[in-house]
Scaffold this motif. Structure first.
Motif, PDB file in Angstrom:
ATOM      1  N   ASP A   3      -1.988  -1.542  -3.608  1.00  0.00           N
ATOM      2  CA  ASP A   3      -3.034  -0.561  -3.322  1.00  0.00           C
ATOM      3  C   ASP A   3      -2.426   0.831  -3.387  1.00  0.00           C
TER       4      ASP A   3
ATOM      5  N   GLN B 203      -2.985   4.569  -3.100  1.00  0.00           N
ATOM      6  CA  GLN B 203      -3.935   5.511  -2.522  1.00  0.00           C
ATOM      7  C   GLN B 203      -3.654   6.899  -3.100  1.00  0.00           C
TER       8      GLN B 203
ATOM      9  N   THR C  91       0.858  -1.188   0.000  1.00  0.00           N
ATOM     10  CA  THR C  91       0.000   0.000   0.000  1.00  0.00           C
ATOM     11  C   THR C  91       0.893   1.236   0.000  1.00  0.00           C
TER      12      THR C  91
ATOM     13  N   ARG D  34      -3.948   3.313 -10.327  1.00  0.00           N
ATOM     14  CA  ARG D  34      -4.480   2.614  -9.150  1.00  0.00           C
ATOM     15  C   ARG D  34      -5.228   1.347  -9.579  1.00  0.00           C
TER      16      ARG D  34
END
Length: 514
Positions: A386, A388, A356, A377
């Motif tokens: 992931d 963000q 992430t 993404r």
């Protein structure tokens, strides 16, 4: 790189000039018209900030450089054909194996305050970039100067610490604008350029009126110029369509077809070496692990970005800044594509099952930064990553996000030589090293490339440098977009340069009302 070189260097340097030009030749045809004077030119650009100042050594984007070029000039310039040619210098030559460079200044050139141009003005202007705290993009090149001195009244002699065949190209950069000796109030905009600055509102607009004693024939054709900083693409396009603007920088590809069909407008499209980047701070976890960097490189669908965001108006990048089709492009380097399995493989090598990471994004990046981050993404999710997306404001992006946030978006205009971009953004001590990445072999090759006069060996050196960046660098280079600007059909342009938007940043100097 010029025909003004000593006889034993002429062929070599002229060859490099031709190669640099061929790499970025514009598609737009020249108009067989003689420039005429008159009118008020109103145009909108992207990338300006309220923190901008007119000290050339502080420019963090082309926007303040373009505004400043309304009123200033350089020692040399890249012409519309992208060959290096004299500007404030009437001639220049390299001797001693490209270690010594001699510039003969043009006579009769005046600053807007009536002062005549001197060698001391040039020396002062170049020394601005070598101050210890300078972050100028041309600092690495100018730090290579051993001595600058006058040889008589109009001749500047620059001796380098080491040979550098590309040295004059740095002097055509928008940072290398010439100001009067001793200048401390840079925001007065005094220069030798086509327009006397009338007002400057940082991040908003800059205005000027034609300089009556401008020396460059056929240039500086408008009576007045008004440059607006407009980050919002819709606002720029509306201004062009309604006639409130005569030209705009960065046409959003989503509205390109509409602009192409609109009566009274024309599109200027030039494929160039400008490119988007996604820099990762390689000194910060998890980006200090090369397998993490490789996982992120394999997790981006470059073709999808080109097809969906740029409507095919780009060529795919390969995680280094040398554009396909240019003389030094490493064509034998395998093209990296979207591969979720390879991405997962490198995550596993890094000891991770998933990842992430935040990605700072903004539409200050080519008007598509936010959409590009969203597509990235989606593709990265297929590899267990992931991303963000953090939406950042356009104003202050270069001072608050770039080189500060661990993973962000960026872009670079085209540079005329490989060394120009390598020394700017990839060397260990490069001022715009977006990733703080360091590689001793890369640094050594960079030095070798500057001094190498054999073209075959030079190509080998730059090929290895591209491979190192591709395999180990901290930057993702997804594509090289075509530069797309638009103007009223009342604007005549001649041949449009492909190194920077708006005719190499010189629209106000080169264009005129037909």
């Amino acid at each position: 790189m010029t025909r003004f070189i000593a006889a034993n260097r002429r062929q070599f340097l002229a060859g490099l000039s031709a190669a640099a030009a061929a790499s970025l030749l514009p598609e737009a045809p020249a108009l067989a018209q003689t420039p005429r004077k008159g009118g008020k030119f109103r145009y909108a650009i992207v990338g300006a900030s309220t923190s901008d100042a007119f000290d050339p050594s502080t420019f963090a984007d082309i926007a303040p450089g373009m505004m400043s070029w309304q009123s200033r000039s350089n020692l040399v310039e890249l012409g519309p054909d992208l060959k290096l040619k004299p500007e404030l210098a009437e001639s220049f030559e390299g001797t001693e194996g490209a270690r010594k460079w001699v510039f003969r200044l043009r006579k009769g050139v005046e600053f807007h305050n009536g002062k005549s141009l001197t060698v001391e003005d040039v020396i002062y202007s170049l020394k601005l970039h070598t101050r210890p705290d300078s972050k100028s993009s041309i600092k690495p090149t100018l730090d290579g100067i051993a001595e600058m001195k006058a040889d008589g009244k109009d001749v500047l002699v620059i001796t380098l610490k080491e040979p550098n065949a590309d040295f004059p190209f740095a002097l055509a950069d928008y940072h290398a604008q010439i100001v009067p000796d001793g200048t401390t109030n840079f925001n007065d905009g005094i220069g030798t350029g086509p327009y006397v600055m009338k007002s400057f509102d940082p991040g908003v607009r800059c205005t000027g009126t034609r300089f009556g004693n401008y020396w460059k024939e056929g240039h500086g054709n408008f009576d007045e110029v008004e440059c607006f900083a407009i980050a919002d693409s819709t606002a720029r396009m509306n201004g062009l369509v309604t006639g409130d603007l005569d030209a705009v920088m960065f046409v959003d590809t989503k509205t390109l077809n509409m602009i192409e069909r609109a009566p009274g407008l024309k599109v200027i499209k030039v494929q160039s070496g400008s490119h988007m980047t996604l820099p990762m701070l390689s000194t910060t976890a998890p980006f200090d692990n090369n397998d993490v960097r490789l996982a992120l490189k394999f997790a981006i669908d470059r073709q999808e970005l080109v097809d969906k965001l740029l409507r095919g108006n780009a060529v795919i990048g390969n995680d280094h800044p040398i554009a396909p089709g240019t003389p030094y492009f490493a064509a034998d380097l395998p093209q990296r594509g979207f591969d979720p399995e390879k991405s997962r493989f490198h995550l596993k090598k890094a000891g991770l099952d998933k990842l992430t990471v935040p990605l700072s994004a903004s539409n200050v990046i080519l008007d598509i930064g936010s959409d590009a981050a969203s597509l990235y993404r989606e593709s990265a999710a297929k590899a267990g990553i992931d991303i963000q997306v953090v939406q950042e404001p356009a104003d202050g992006y270069w001072s608050n996000v770039w080189q500060k946030k661990p993973f962000c978006e960026s872009y670079f205009g085209a540079r005329p030589t490989p060394d120009a971009i390598f020394s700017l953004a990839y060397g260990t001590n490069a001022p715009w090293n977006e990733t703080f990445w360091s590689n001793s072999r890369f640094d050594e090759l960079m030095k070798q490339g500057r001094a190498q006069l054999d073209e075959t060996k030079r190509k080998e050196i730059y090929g290895e440098m591209q491979r190192i960046l591709h395999d180990e660098g901290g930057t993702i280079v997804p594509f090289f977009p075509a530069m797309i600007d638009a103007t009223s059909d009342k604007i005549a342009t001649g041949t449009v340069a492909g190194n920077l938007n708006m005719d190499g940043g010189r629209a106000a100097d080169r264009w005129w009302f037909a």
